[in-house]
Write a protein that holds these residues in place. Structure first.
Motif, PDB file in Angstrom:
ATOM      1  N   THR A  47     -17.105   8.803  -7.007  1.00  0.00           N
ATOM      2  CA  THR A  47     -16.931   7.802  -5.959  1.00  0.00           C
ATOM      3  C   THR A  47     -15.817   6.838  -6.330  1.00  0.00           C
ATOM      4  OG1 THR A  47     -19.279   7.955  -5.402  1.00  0.00           O
ATOM      5  CG2 THR A  47     -18.093   6.029  -4.595  1.00  0.00           C
ATOM      6  N   ARG A  48     -15.733   6.489  -7.585  1.00  0.00           N
ATOM      7  CA  ARG A  48     -14.645   5.612  -8.044  1.00  0.00           C
ATOM      8  C   ARG A  48     -13.293   6.275  -7.807  1.00  0.00           C
ATOM      9  NH1 ARG A  48     -13.275   1.583 -11.972  1.00  0.00           N
ATOM     10  NH2 ARG A  48     -11.427   2.122 -13.177  1.00  0.00           N
ATOM     11  N   GLU A  49     -13.169   7.540  -8.166  1.00  0.00           N
ATOM     12  CA  GLU A  49     -11.903   8.246  -7.972  1.00  0.00           C
ATOM     13  C   GLU A  49     -11.549   8.351  -6.493  1.00  0.00           C
ATOM     14  OE1 GLU A  49      -9.698   9.111 -10.297  1.00  0.00           O
ATOM     15  OE2 GLU A  49     -11.075   8.019 -11.609  1.00  0.00           O
ATOM     16  N   MET A  50     -12.545   8.595  -5.674  1.00  0.00           N
ATOM     17  CA  MET A  50     -12.288   8.662  -4.235  1.00  0.00           C
ATOM     18  C   MET A  50     -11.892   7.304  -3.676  1.00  0.00           C
ATOM     19  SD  MET A  50     -15.107  11.331  -2.698  1.00  0.00           S
ATOM     20  CE  MET A  50     -14.401  11.129  -1.058  1.00  0.00           C
ATOM     21  N   THR A  51     -12.450   6.235  -4.245  1.00  0.00           N
ATOM     22  CA  THR A  51     -12.077   4.880  -3.821  1.00  0.00           C
ATOM     23  C   THR A  51     -10.612   4.619  -4.136  1.00  0.00           C
ATOM     24  OG1 THR A  51     -14.317   4.068  -4.178  1.00  0.00           O
ATOM     25  CG2 THR A  51     -12.575   2.426  -4.076  1.00  0.00           C
ATOM     26  N   LEU A  52     -10.185   5.010  -5.324  1.00  0.00           N
ATOM     27  CA  LEU A  52      -8.781   4.835  -5.694  1.00  0.00           C
ATOM     28  C   LEU A  52      -7.874   5.650  -4.770  1.00  0.00           C
ATOM     29  CD1 LEU A  52      -9.112   4.996  -9.591  1.00  0.00           C
ATOM     30  CD2 LEU A  52      -8.735   2.961  -8.187  1.00  0.00           C
ATOM     31  N   MET A  53      -8.309   6.855  -4.411  1.00  0.00           N
ATOM     32  CA  MET A  53      -7.545   7.689  -3.484  1.00  0.00           C
ATOM     33  C   MET A  53      -7.474   7.049  -2.102  1.00  0.00           C
ATOM     34  SD  MET A  53      -8.999  11.462  -4.559  1.00  0.00           S
ATOM     35  CE  MET A  53      -8.359  12.173  -3.044  1.00  0.00           C
ATOM     36  N   ALA A  54      -8.605   6.485  -1.673  1.00  0.00           N
ATOM     37  CA  ALA A  54      -8.639   5.848  -0.351  1.00  0.00           C
ATOM     38  C   ALA A  54      -7.677   4.668  -0.295  1.00  0.00           C
ATOM     39  CB  ALA A  54     -10.068   5.391  -0.043  1.00  0.00           C
ATOM     40  N   LEU A  55      -7.629   3.886  -1.357  1.00  0.00           N
ATOM     41  CA  LEU A  55      -6.710   2.750  -1.396  1.00  0.00           C
ATOM     42  C   LEU A  55      -5.259   3.235  -1.440  1.00  0.00           C
ATOM     43  CD1 LEU A  55      -8.612   0.471  -3.955  1.00  0.00           C
ATOM     44  CD2 LEU A  55      -8.346   0.054  -1.500  1.00  0.00           C
ATOM     45  N   ALA A  56      -5.004   4.266  -2.242  1.00  0.00           N
ATOM     46  CA  ALA A  56      -3.640   4.766  -2.401  1.00  0.00           C
ATOM     47  C   ALA A  56      -3.104   5.395  -1.128  1.00  0.00           C
ATOM     48  CB  ALA A  56      -3.587   5.771  -3.547  1.00  0.00           C
ATOM     49  N   ASP A  57      -3.973   5.818  -0.223  1.00  0.00           N
ATOM     50  CA  ASP A  57      -3.527   6.397   1.043  1.00  0.00           C
ATOM     51  C   ASP A  57      -3.007   5.339   2.010  1.00  0.00           C
ATOM     52  OD1 ASP A  57      -3.894   9.006   0.398  1.00  0.00           O
ATOM     53  OD2 ASP A  57      -5.678   9.323   1.620  1.00  0.00           O
ATOM     54  N   LEU A  58      -3.277   4.085   1.701  1.00  0.00           N
ATOM     55  CA  LEU A  58      -2.804   2.975   2.531  1.00  0.00           C
ATOM     56  C   LEU A  58      -1.509   2.410   1.951  1.00  0.00           C
ATOM     57  CD1 LEU A  58      -6.214   1.080   2.912  1.00  0.00           C
ATOM     58  CD2 LEU A  58      -5.238   2.744   4.511  1.00  0.00           C
ATOM     59  N   GLU A  59      -0.792   1.644   2.756  1.00  0.00           N
ATOM     60  CA  GLU A  59       0.334   0.892   2.217  1.00  0.00           C
ATOM     61  C   GLU A  59      -0.219  -0.148   1.242  1.00  0.00           C
ATOM     62  OE1 GLU A  59       3.655   1.281   2.637  1.00  0.00           O
ATOM     63  OE2 GLU A  59       3.075   3.141   3.657  1.00  0.00           O
ATOM     64  N   PRO A  60       0.545  -0.493   0.194  1.00  0.00           N
ATOM     65  CA  PRO A  60       0.013  -1.413  -0.822  1.00  0.00           C
ATOM     66  C   PRO A  60      -0.546  -2.722  -0.252  1.00  0.00           C
ATOM     67  CG  PRO A  60       2.027  -0.414  -1.602  1.00  0.00           C
ATOM     68  CD  PRO A  60       1.868   0.037  -0.180  1.00  0.00           C
ATOM     69  N   ALA A  61       0.169  -3.339   0.665  1.00  0.00           N
ATOM     70  CA  ALA A  61      -0.313  -4.606   1.232  1.00  0.00           C
ATOM     71  C   ALA A  61      -1.584  -4.401   2.038  1.00  0.00           C
ATOM     72  CB  ALA A  61       0.766  -5.242   2.100  1.00  0.00           C
ATOM     73  N   GLU A  62      -1.685  -3.260   2.720  1.00  0.00           N
ATOM     74  CA  GLU A  62      -2.882  -2.972   3.500  1.00  0.00           C
ATOM     75  C   GLU A  62      -4.077  -2.730   2.585  1.00  0.00           C
ATOM     76  OE1 GLU A  62      -4.421   0.094   7.030  1.00  0.00           O
ATOM     77  OE2 GLU A  62      -2.475   0.417   6.044  1.00  0.00           O
ATOM     78  N   ALA A  63      -3.831  -1.987   1.495  1.00  0.00           N
ATOM     79  CA  ALA A  63      -4.906  -1.743   0.530  1.00  0.00           C
ATOM     80  C   ALA A  63      -5.369  -3.048  -0.105  1.00  0.00           C
ATOM     81  CB  ALA A  63      -4.420  -0.770  -0.547  1.00  0.00           C
ATOM     82  N   ALA A  64      -4.419  -3.919  -0.448  1.00  0.00           N
ATOM     83  CA  ALA A  64      -4.770  -5.220  -1.022  1.00  0.00           C
ATOM     84  C   ALA A  64      -5.580  -6.038  -0.025  1.00  0.00           C
ATOM     85  CB  ALA A  64      -3.505  -5.966  -1.426  1.00  0.00           C
ATOM     86  N   ASN A  65      -5.200  -5.949   1.240  1.00  0.00           N
ATOM     87  CA  ASN A  65      -5.927  -6.688   2.276  1.00  0.00           C
ATOM     88  C   ASN A  65      -7.361  -6.196   2.382  1.00  0.00           C
ATOM     89  OD1 ASN A  65      -6.824  -7.520   5.042  1.00  0.00           O
ATOM     90  ND2 ASN A  65      -4.755  -8.366   5.112  1.00  0.00           N
ATOM     91  N   VAL A  66      -7.551  -4.884   2.329  1.00  0.00           N
ATOM     92  CA  VAL A  66      -8.905  -4.314   2.384  1.00  0.00           C
ATOM     93  C   VAL A  66      -9.748  -4.830   1.228  1.00  0.00           C
ATOM     94  CG1 VAL A  66     -10.220  -2.174   2.062  1.00  0.00           C
ATOM     95  CG2 VAL A  66      -8.312  -2.240   3.678  1.00  0.00           C
TER      96      VAL A  66
END
Length: 226
Positions: A47-66
């Motif tokens: 689940t941790r690895e999938m979380t990192l993948m989910a964040l990486a699929d977004l633009e950096p600012a969008e992932a940070a916002n999430v």
């Protein structure tokens, strides 16, 4: 009132991530906010690895916002979160943000994003310290606060220490050292058999404690709150 204290630093190490920061429920919530299906049938490590993948699929600012919305949505408004989401890609917001009570949360978010983006975000480090503190005299405290621990650590800090420069008055005052609870991100003080002696474990930012001695014995007079 004052009391004498001998502080023995037994270990000091740096951490890129504070153990136990993110739990399985956190990963699942972040995945969901990032638009990934909840991985409720897989292990925590997966689940941790999938979380990192989910964040990486977004633009950096969008992932940070999430991530910031999840962790600090009750403390910051949308405009503040949006601004930090852009700033933290280049700046160590976890050290620079004026509200030091948010530094721990900003550090945790930054380090997870740094993993997701293979180092795109600035690197941060936490400091884990183990020490023994022995108080002597009739005024020896029966329990320790973050403020007393920082006062006991003062002799082990260099004269150029940021804590000494910004909080010189708090280190010597006979009033509670209120900022200490935000400077020390984690702190436990376990009484030992010897009277007035505590085994102390603490976690803080490298920003605050980079110039704390790695080991050794240090003695000084500690001011107690009235």
């Amino acid at each position: 009132m004052t009391t004498s204290c001998k502080t023995t630093i037994t270990s000091k190490e740096t951490l890129s991530e504070i153990p136990g920061t993110w739990q399985l429920t956190d990963y699942r919530s972040i995945m969901s906010a990032a638009g990934f299906a909840d991985g409720d049938t897989i292990s925590e490590s997966e689940t941790r690895e999938m979380t990192l993948m989910a964040l990486a699929d977004l633009e950096p600012a969008e992932a940070a916002n999430v991530l910031l919305s999840y962790r600090l949505g009750d403390d910051l408004n949308d405009g503040q979160i949006d601004q930090i989401s852009h700033d933290m890609q280049n700046d160590k917001i976890f050290e620079e943000y004026p509200e030091i009570g948010l530094h721990r949360h900003l550090f945790d978010a930054n380090q997870l994003l740094r993993l997701a983006y293979n180092g795109k975000f600035p690197n941060g480090e936490a400091v884990l310290v183990h020490a023994t503190m022995q108080f002597t005299g009739p005024e020896a405290p029966g329990q320790l606060t973050a403020g007393l621990v920082l006062r006991a650590l003062a002799p082990a800090l260099s004269d150029r220490s940021l804590i000494k420069r910004l909080y010189a008055a708090d280190l010597e005052a006979d009033t509670p050292f209120e900022a200490a609870d935000n400077i020390l991100w984690e702190m436990t003080a376990t009484p030992e058999d010897a009277p007035g002696t505590f085994a102390v474990r603490l976690v803080s930012s490298e920003y605050w404690l980079h110039d704390l001695a790695d080991s050794g014995e240090f003695e000084g007079e500690i001011t107690l709150p009235e």
